[in-house]
Design a protein around this motif. Structure first.
Motif, mmCIF file in Angstrom:
data_model
loop_
_atom_site.group_PDB
_atom_site.id
_atom_site.type_symbol
_atom_site.label_atom_id
_atom_site.label_comp_id
_atom_site.label_asym_id
_atom_site.label_seq_id
_atom_site.Cartn_x
_atom_site.Cartn_y
_atom_site.Cartn_z
ATOM 1 N N MET A 1 12.147 -14.884 2.563
ATOM 2 C CA MET A 1 11.533 -13.764 1.845
ATOM 3 C C MET A 1 12.418 -13.340 0.690
ATOM 4 S SD MET A 1 10.753 -9.858 3.080
ATOM 5 C CE MET A 1 12.487 -9.423 2.909
ATOM 6 N N ASN A 2 11.849 -13.205 -0.492
ATOM 7 C CA ASN A 2 12.571 -12.678 -1.648
ATOM 8 C C ASN A 2 12.029 -11.284 -1.933
ATOM 9 O OD1 ASN A 2 13.712 -12.041 -4.113
ATOM 10 N ND2 ASN A 2 13.568 -14.122 -4.910
ATOM 11 N N SER A 3 12.768 -10.271 -1.515
ATOM 12 C CA SER A 3 12.261 -8.893 -1.575
ATOM 13 C C SER A 3 12.114 -8.382 -2.997
ATOM 14 C CB SER A 3 13.202 -7.964 -0.793
ATOM 15 O OG SER A 3 14.508 -8.011 -1.326
ATOM 16 N N SER A 4 12.735 -9.052 -3.968
ATOM 17 C CA SER A 4 12.701 -8.543 -5.337
ATOM 18 C C SER A 4 11.494 -9.032 -6.137
ATOM 19 C CB SER A 4 13.991 -8.956 -6.068
ATOM 20 O OG SER A 4 14.081 -10.374 -6.153
ATOM 21 N N THR A 5 10.709 -9.944 -5.549
ATOM 22 C CA THR A 5 9.604 -10.525 -6.310
ATOM 23 C C THR A 5 8.276 -9.799 -6.094
ATOM 24 O OG1 THR A 5 9.109 -12.093 -4.526
ATOM 25 C CG2 THR A 5 10.668 -12.805 -6.227
ATOM 26 N N PHE A 6 8.224 -8.882 -5.158
ATOM 27 C CA PHE A 6 6.963 -8.200 -4.857
ATOM 28 C C PHE A 6 6.686 -7.072 -5.848
ATOM 29 C CE2 PHE A 6 4.754 -4.653 -2.738
ATOM 30 C CZ PHE A 6 3.528 -5.263 -2.530
ATOM 31 N N THR A 7 5.465 -7.034 -6.346
ATOM 32 C CA THR A 7 5.012 -5.939 -7.200
ATOM 33 C C THR A 7 3.848 -5.242 -6.507
ATOM 34 O OG1 THR A 7 5.628 -7.128 -9.214
ATOM 35 C CG2 THR A 7 4.067 -5.298 -9.444
ATOM 36 N N PRO A 8 3.954 -3.931 -6.252
ATOM 37 C CA PRO A 8 2.862 -3.228 -5.569
ATOM 38 C C PRO A 8 1.573 -3.305 -6.367
ATOM 39 C CG PRO A 8 4.848 -1.877 -5.640
ATOM 40 C CD PRO A 8 5.093 -3.042 -6.547
ATOM 41 N N PRO A 9 0.436 -3.311 -5.678
ATOM 42 C CA PRO A 9 -0.841 -3.269 -6.404
ATOM 43 C C PRO A 9 -0.991 -1.930 -7.097
ATOM 44 C CG PRO A 9 -1.194 -2.903 -4.071
ATOM 45 C CD PRO A 9 0.249 -3.281 -4.225
ATOM 46 N N SER A 10 -1.842 -1.868 -8.070
ATOM 47 C CA SER A 10 -2.090 -0.587 -8.738
ATOM 48 C C SER A 10 -2.897 0.309 -7.805
ATOM 49 C CB SER A 10 -2.859 -0.800 -10.042
ATOM 50 O OG SER A 10 -4.176 -1.254 -9.767
ATOM 51 N N LEU A 11 -2.766 1.616 -7.997
ATOM 52 C CA LEU A 11 -3.551 2.559 -7.191
ATOM 53 C C LEU A 11 -5.033 2.342 -7.437
ATOM 54 C CD1 LEU A 11 -3.522 4.901 -5.217
ATOM 55 C CD2 LEU A 11 -3.317 6.466 -7.167
ATOM 56 N N LYS A 12 -5.384 1.988 -8.663
ATOM 57 C CA LYS A 12 -6.783 1.716 -8.993
ATOM 58 C C LYS A 12 -7.318 0.554 -8.165
ATOM 59 C CE LYS A 12 -9.843 0.703 -12.907
ATOM 60 N NZ LYS A 12 -9.906 0.462 -14.379
ATOM 61 N N ALA A 13 -6.505 -0.499 -8.011
ATOM 62 C CA ALA A 13 -6.919 -1.663 -7.219
ATOM 63 C C ALA A 13 -7.067 -1.294 -5.751
ATOM 64 C CB ALA A 13 -5.914 -2.792 -7.389
ATOM 65 N N LEU A 14 -6.140 -0.470 -5.238
ATOM 66 C CA LEU A 14 -6.221 -0.035 -3.843
ATOM 67 C C LEU A 14 -7.469 0.804 -3.615
ATOM 68 C CD1 LEU A 14 -2.681 1.027 -2.564
ATOM 69 C CD2 LEU A 14 -4.079 -0.892 -1.807
ATOM 70 N N ASP A 15 -7.718 1.737 -4.527
ATOM 71 C CA ASP A 15 -8.886 2.604 -4.390
ATOM 72 C C ASP A 15 -10.180 1.795 -4.408
ATOM 73 O OD1 ASP A 15 -7.543 4.941 -4.072
ATOM 74 O OD2 ASP A 15 -7.694 5.589 -6.154
ATOM 75 N N LYS A 16 -10.215 0.779 -5.243
ATOM 76 C CA LYS A 16 -11.408 -0.058 -5.312
ATOM 77 C C LYS A 16 -11.641 -0.765 -3.992
ATOM 78 C CE LYS A 16 -13.534 -3.783 -8.020
ATOM 79 N NZ LYS A 16 -13.351 -4.720 -9.168
ATOM 80 N N ARG A 17 -10.569 -1.250 -3.382
ATOM 81 C CA ARG A 17 -10.680 -1.971 -2.116
ATOM 82 C C ARG A 17 -11.015 -1.038 -0.965
ATOM 83 N NH1 ARG A 17 -9.026 -6.984 -0.033
ATOM 84 N NH2 ARG A 17 -8.462 -7.622 -2.139
ATOM 85 N N LEU A 18 -10.534 0.199 -1.041
ATOM 86 C CA LEU A 18 -10.688 1.148 0.076
ATOM 87 C C LEU A 18 -11.721 2.239 -0.199
ATOM 88 C CD1 LEU A 18 -6.894 1.628 0.923
ATOM 89 C CD2 LEU A 18 -8.542 0.251 2.206
ATOM 90 N N ARG A 19 -12.536 2.057 -1.218
ATOM 91 C CA ARG A 19 -13.480 3.105 -1.623
ATOM 92 C C ARG A 19 -14.386 3.542 -0.470
ATOM 93 N NH1 ARG A 19 -16.301 0.831 -6.079
ATOM 94 N NH2 ARG A 19 -14.518 1.494 -7.336
ATOM 95 N N MET A 20 -14.994 2.571 0.216
ATOM 96 C CA MET A 20 -15.907 2.912 1.303
ATOM 97 C C MET A 20 -15.175 3.601 2.451
ATOM 98 S SD MET A 20 -18.902 3.093 2.455
ATOM 99 C CE MET A 20 -19.821 2.073 1.290
ATOM 100 N N GLN A 21 -13.984 3.091 2.795
ATOM 101 C CA GLN A 21 -13.217 3.697 3.880
ATOM 102 C C GLN A 21 -12.823 5.139 3.553
ATOM 103 O OE1 GLN A 21 -12.906 0.613 2.649
ATOM 104 N NE2 GLN A 21 -11.616 -0.682 3.965
ATOM 105 N N ARG A 22 -12.453 5.385 2.304
ATOM 106 C CA ARG A 22 -12.060 6.739 1.911
ATOM 107 C C ARG A 22 -13.249 7.688 1.981
ATOM 108 N NH1 ARG A 22 -10.209 8.329 -2.810
ATOM 109 N NH2 ARG A 22 -8.854 9.865 -1.829
ATOM 110 N N TRP A 23 -14.412 7.208 1.588
ATOM 111 C CA TRP A 23 -15.599 8.054 1.674
ATOM 112 C C TRP A 23 -15.968 8.323 3.133
ATOM 113 C CZ3 TRP A 23 -20.365 7.110 3.934
ATOM 114 C CH2 TRP A 23 -21.344 8.104 3.717
ATOM 115 N N TYR A 24 -15.877 7.304 3.949
ATOM 116 C CA TYR A 24 -16.350 7.384 5.330
ATOM 117 C C TYR A 24 -15.409 8.202 6.226
ATOM 118 C CZ TYR A 24 -18.760 5.577 9.516
ATOM 119 O OH TYR A 24 -19.485 5.438 10.686
ATOM 120 N N PHE A 25 -14.092 8.048 6.014
ATOM 121 C CA PHE A 25 -13.126 8.701 6.905
ATOM 122 C C PHE A 25 -12.428 9.909 6.269
ATOM 123 C CE2 PHE A 25 -13.216 4.267 8.505
ATOM 124 C CZ PHE A 25 -13.674 4.529 9.783
#
Length: 275
Positions: A1-25
């Protein structure tokens, strides 16, 4: 594992993926003021039933409120599942080995761990909002060794999205379960039945989870300074473990009381308010 190579996803990308879950829960996060983005910490919390609903929502809300995107330490079995392991890796999770944890801490990253691991995910009928950590103190040892503060957090609601019909205890004591667990290879994979995922139902007789309000709370950081140099001391690690557990259990009790009051107002009201 190279811990320095990871870049977090954008919040916009996360929200898009979790949109239904956020609405539902309708997730809510309390205690964001207890997080110092500039001070790498070890986030320690309870794992919800199945571990698929609350964990992504907690990380997303933490990221939204504080800008912190922690690297999650996952149970080993996740990374042996085709497709699933690479997906977790893509979103920053790593196999929860001491070596990987050490690398993340040495590089000064925020880290997240559920000490209960897969056993807590494979919840039994009487374990809602209960910590199932057995004798594990590894997270405490790593925090002490690297001078990391531990930031406890509680996740409430996920354990009530389903009614458990048949759990690991029932499986282990059933005729079929006993026969299956006699196979040493299967027994090792299921960890003597610990990894048996419960059979449940959600809305009515379906597998659709109930729209429970999912609330998270972050507690005050717990400094490991007073245990410095004692990472190999079992008593020190256990003392820290218990302090963290007490904090989480107290937050769970408070969250469930408040969450129960919100549920009585009608799920659509709290859902729209939290969405």
């Amino acid at each position: 594992m190279n811990s320095s190579t990871f870049t977090p996803p954008s919040l916009k990308a996360l929200d898009k993926r979790l949109r239904m879950q956020r609405w539902y829960f309708a997730p809510k996060l309390r205690g964001a003021e207890n997080v110092d983005p500039q001070r790498p910490s070890l986030f320690v919390g309870n794992h919800g039933l199945y571990g698929l609903i609350d964990s992504p929502l907690f990380v997303a809300e933490l990221y939204r409120e504080t800008g912190v995107y922690p690297r999650a330490l996952g149970d080993h079995f996740h990374f042996s599942v085709p497709g699933w392991g690479p997906l977790l890796t893509r979103f920053g999770a790593v196999d929860g080995t001491p070596e990987n944890c050490r690398e993340l801490m040495e590089s000064g990253q925020h880290v997240l761990v559920f000490p209960g691991g897969a056993r807590e995910v494979a919840m039994r009928k009487d374990e809602a909002h209960k910590l199932v950590w057995k004798q594990r103190t590894g997270f405490a040892r790593m925090a002490i060794a690297h001078g990391y503060d531990i930031v406890p957090f509680a996740s409430a609601g996920c354990d009530f999205t389903y009614d458990i019909l048949f759990d690991g205890e029932g499986f282990k004591h059933s005729r079929l379960g006993k026969r299956i667990l006699k196979n040493q290879k299967v027994n090792r994979f299921l960890r003597d039945g610990d990894l048996f995922m419960p059979v449940s139902k959600g809305v009515g007789p379906t597998l659709l989870p109930r729209p429970e309000p999912l609330w998270f709370q972050i507690g005050k950081p717990i400094s490991t300074e007073c245990w410095a140099g004692r990472s190999d001391d079992k008593d020190a690690c256990w003392e820290l473990r218990e302090q963290v557990a007490d904090s989480i259990e107290s937050m769970l009790s408070e969250l469930e009381q408040d969450r129960s009051e919100a549920r009585h107002k009608g799920w659509r009201k709290w859902l729209l308010k939290g969405g």
